[in-house]
Scaffold this motif. Sequence first.
Motif, PDB file in Angstrom:
ATOM      1  N   GLU A  68      13.614  26.949  -3.813  1.00 53.22           N
ATOM      2  CA  GLU A  68      14.095  28.226  -3.292  1.00 53.22           C
ATOM      3  C   GLU A  68      14.278  29.244  -4.403  1.00 53.22           C
ATOM      4  OE1 GLU A  68      17.629  27.636  -1.052  1.00 53.22           O
ATOM      5  OE2 GLU A  68      16.566  27.099   0.784  1.00 53.22           O
ATOM      6  N   ASP A  69      14.754  28.775  -5.565  1.00 55.89           N
ATOM      7  CA  ASP A  69      14.929  29.697  -6.692  1.00 55.89           C
ATOM      8  C   ASP A  69      13.605  30.352  -7.068  1.00 55.89           C
ATOM      9  OD1 ASP A  69      17.556  28.988  -6.762  1.00 55.89           O
ATOM     10  OD2 ASP A  69      17.398  27.665  -8.504  1.00 55.89           O
ATOM     11  N   ILE A  70      12.552  29.544  -7.062  1.00 61.54           N
ATOM     12  CA  ILE A  70      11.240  30.060  -7.418  1.00 61.54           C
ATOM     13  C   ILE A  70      10.754  31.050  -6.367  1.00 61.54           C
ATOM     14  CG2 ILE A  70       8.839  29.445  -7.849  1.00 61.54           C
ATOM     15  CD1 ILE A  70       9.835  26.692  -8.793  1.00 61.54           C
ATOM     16  N   LEU A  71      10.892  30.699  -5.106  1.00 59.20           N
ATOM     17  CA  LEU A  71      10.424  31.568  -4.028  1.00 59.20           C
ATOM     18  C   LEU A  71      11.172  32.899  -4.032  1.00 59.20           C
ATOM     19  CD1 LEU A  71       8.422  31.596  -1.675  1.00 59.20           C
ATOM     20  CD2 LEU A  71      10.285  30.808  -0.200  1.00 59.20           C
ATOM     21  N   VAL A  72      12.484  32.851  -4.209  1.00 65.05           N
ATOM     22  CA  VAL A  72      13.286  34.080  -4.239  1.00 65.05           C
ATOM     23  C   VAL A  72      12.846  34.973  -5.401  1.00 65.05           C
ATOM     24  CG1 VAL A  72      15.605  34.990  -4.665  1.00 65.05           C
ATOM     25  CG2 VAL A  72      15.280  33.109  -3.049  1.00 65.05           C
ATOM     26  N   GLU A  73      12.588  34.364  -6.554  1.00 67.14           N
ATOM     27  CA  GLU A  73      12.156  35.132  -7.716  1.00 67.14           C
ATOM     28  C   GLU A  73      10.799  35.792  -7.476  1.00 67.14           C
ATOM     29  OE1 GLU A  73      11.788  36.873 -11.465  1.00 67.14           O
ATOM     30  OE2 GLU A  73      13.545  36.079 -10.421  1.00 67.14           O
ATOM     31  N   ILE A  74       9.877  35.068  -6.860  1.00 65.84           N
ATOM     32  CA  ILE A  74       8.554  35.627  -6.587  1.00 65.84           C
ATOM     33  C   ILE A  74       8.670  36.818  -5.636  1.00 65.84           C
ATOM     34  CG2 ILE A  74       6.344  35.184  -5.439  1.00 65.84           C
ATOM     35  CD1 ILE A  74       6.433  32.356  -6.625  1.00 65.84           C
ATOM     36  N   TYR A  75       9.464  36.669  -4.582  1.00 70.67           N
ATOM     37  CA  TYR A  75       9.649  37.773  -3.633  1.00 70.67           C
ATOM     38  C   TYR A  75      10.241  38.988  -4.330  1.00 70.67           C
ATOM     39  CZ  TYR A  75       8.405  36.024   0.986  1.00 70.67           C
ATOM     40  OH  TYR A  75       7.701  35.609   2.082  1.00 70.67           O
ATOM     41  N   GLU A 113      -4.739  41.661  -7.790  1.00 72.26           N
ATOM     42  CA  GLU A 113      -4.343  41.145  -9.102  1.00 72.26           C
ATOM     43  C   GLU A 113      -3.593  39.816  -8.991  1.00 72.26           C
ATOM     44  OE1 GLU A 113      -2.088  44.131 -11.133  1.00 72.26           O
ATOM     45  OE2 GLU A 113      -3.606  45.676 -10.776  1.00 72.26           O
ATOM     46  N   GLN A 114      -2.759  39.656  -7.986  1.00 72.66           N
ATOM     47  CA  GLN A 114      -1.935  38.439  -7.864  1.00 72.66           C
ATOM     48  C   GLN A 114      -1.953  37.950  -6.413  1.00 72.66           C
ATOM     49  OE1 GLN A 114       1.618  40.283  -9.814  1.00 72.66           O
ATOM     50  NE2 GLN A 114       1.489  38.538 -11.202  1.00 72.66           N
ATOM     51  N   ALA A 115      -3.114  37.485  -6.014  1.00 68.45           N
ATOM     52  CA  ALA A 115      -3.324  37.095  -4.616  1.00 68.45           C
ATOM     53  C   ALA A 115      -2.408  35.943  -4.189  1.00 68.45           C
ATOM     54  CB  ALA A 115      -4.787  36.717  -4.393  1.00 68.45           C
ATOM     55  N   ASP A 116      -2.201  34.960  -5.068  1.00 69.94           N
ATOM     56  CA  ASP A 116      -1.380  33.803  -4.691  1.00 69.94           C
ATOM     57  C   ASP A 116       0.055  34.216  -4.397  1.00 69.94           C
ATOM     58  OD1 ASP A 116      -3.347  31.815  -4.843  1.00 69.94           O
ATOM     59  OD2 ASP A 116      -3.144  31.678  -7.021  1.00 69.94           O
ATOM     60  N   MET A 117       0.613  35.056  -5.212  1.00 67.32           N
ATOM     61  CA  MET A 117       2.000  35.466  -5.001  1.00 67.32           C
ATOM     62  C   MET A 117       2.140  36.323  -3.754  1.00 67.32           C
ATOM     63  SD  MET A 117       3.606  36.055  -8.797  1.00 67.32           S
ATOM     64  CE  MET A 117       3.595  34.723 -10.012  1.00 67.32           C
ATOM     65  N   TRP A 118       1.146  37.195  -3.490  1.00 69.17           N
ATOM     66  CA  TRP A 118       1.229  38.007  -2.286  1.00 69.17           C
ATOM     67  C   TRP A 118       0.983  37.174  -1.031  1.00 69.17           C
ATOM     68  CZ3 TRP A 118       3.420  42.468  -1.556  1.00 69.17           C
ATOM     69  CH2 TRP A 118       3.671  43.271  -2.671  1.00 69.17           C
ATOM     70  N   SER A 119       0.301  36.072  -1.177  1.00 70.37           N
ATOM     71  CA  SER A 119       0.163  35.156  -0.048  1.00 70.37           C
ATOM     72  C   SER A 119       1.530  34.656   0.395  1.00 70.37           C
ATOM     73  CB  SER A 119      -0.731  33.978  -0.442  1.00 70.37           C
ATOM     74  OG  SER A 119      -0.768  33.012   0.590  1.00 70.37           O
ATOM     75  N   LEU A 120       2.387  34.373  -0.568  1.00 73.54           N
ATOM     76  CA  LEU A 120       3.749  33.924  -0.229  1.00 73.54           C
ATOM     77  C   LEU A 120       4.537  35.049   0.426  1.00 73.54           C
ATOM     78  CD1 LEU A 120       4.693  31.949  -3.469  1.00 73.54           C
ATOM     79  CD2 LEU A 120       3.610  31.102  -1.394  1.00 73.54           C
TER      80      LEU A 120
END
Length: 298
Positions: A68-75, A113-120
């Motif tokens: 969750e920490d990782i997901l929150v940071e990415i968002y 530029e950052q397709a993986d992160m925007w997928s999330l």
Amino acid sequence: MATKAGAGEQPAPRPRRRLRAEERWEQILTVSAELFSSKGYHGASLDDIGERLGIQKAALYHYVRSKEDILVEIYDRMLTRAEAEVLPIADEPFAPDERLRRMVSRYIGLMIEQADMWSLIHHQQNALPEASYEATLRRKRAFEKKFEGVVREGQASGLFKPMPTRLMVLSLFGMCNYVHHWIRFADFAEEEITGVICEVLERGFIDDGGKRVGAWPRYAETSDAMTETAARLDALNRQVKELQAAFDRDRHRLIDGFAGPPAANGAARKEKGEEVQAAPASGRKAAGAKPRVVKPAK
């Protein structure tokens, strides 16, 4: 003095460079985004992340307590960057249609530029903790409202069609938000993607959109927009000059080959007993007029 290693000896392993905390955190975010995107948030574990990074799970806990920490940071990171790079364009001193093009272009550029992160961002929102989930919804809504404000300005000035603004913007995001998915297997340049999307939007949004012949690429300077056409025009001018020179050459060849000399023509007429009267020295002879022939009196 250093000696060479024997045939059976292996060279000493080079010491691994120890990453700074910031570098390691960036690696964790990047690898996590890739795994969450490919396996799904619930299908990837911290063990998977540690294995991909080549570190033990215990070392990973030094940076994060849970997925969750990782997901929150990415968002937070992705939304913050979009807010900083896209939203200020809405207040730039351009017409509403131009501002909308630039906002859409930059937004799509971020996803490419950052397709993986925007997928999330678009597909794993429900995995966020409740507090982060509610905060994310508010930020996304504020992001959409900025686009709606630009569209309303265009409608008020008669530039955009008088359709439901909210529905227009949702349709816009419906087209843009899926770029992160098909960019993985569709080989198109960023300028081509943004160009097509902007033109499709304009033909639907702008009141005279059917009259447009293209919306992209956008150029930093006006002269840049004419570089390619100017080069083609120069090449065309060179071809015209070459053709003109060839035409003049061929014209002179025809004159030299088929037009008999005036003296020869006069002699032939005298043999027939005709007198050729020369044209007056002054004055211009009418175009196409033949010299007057005077026959001798009998």
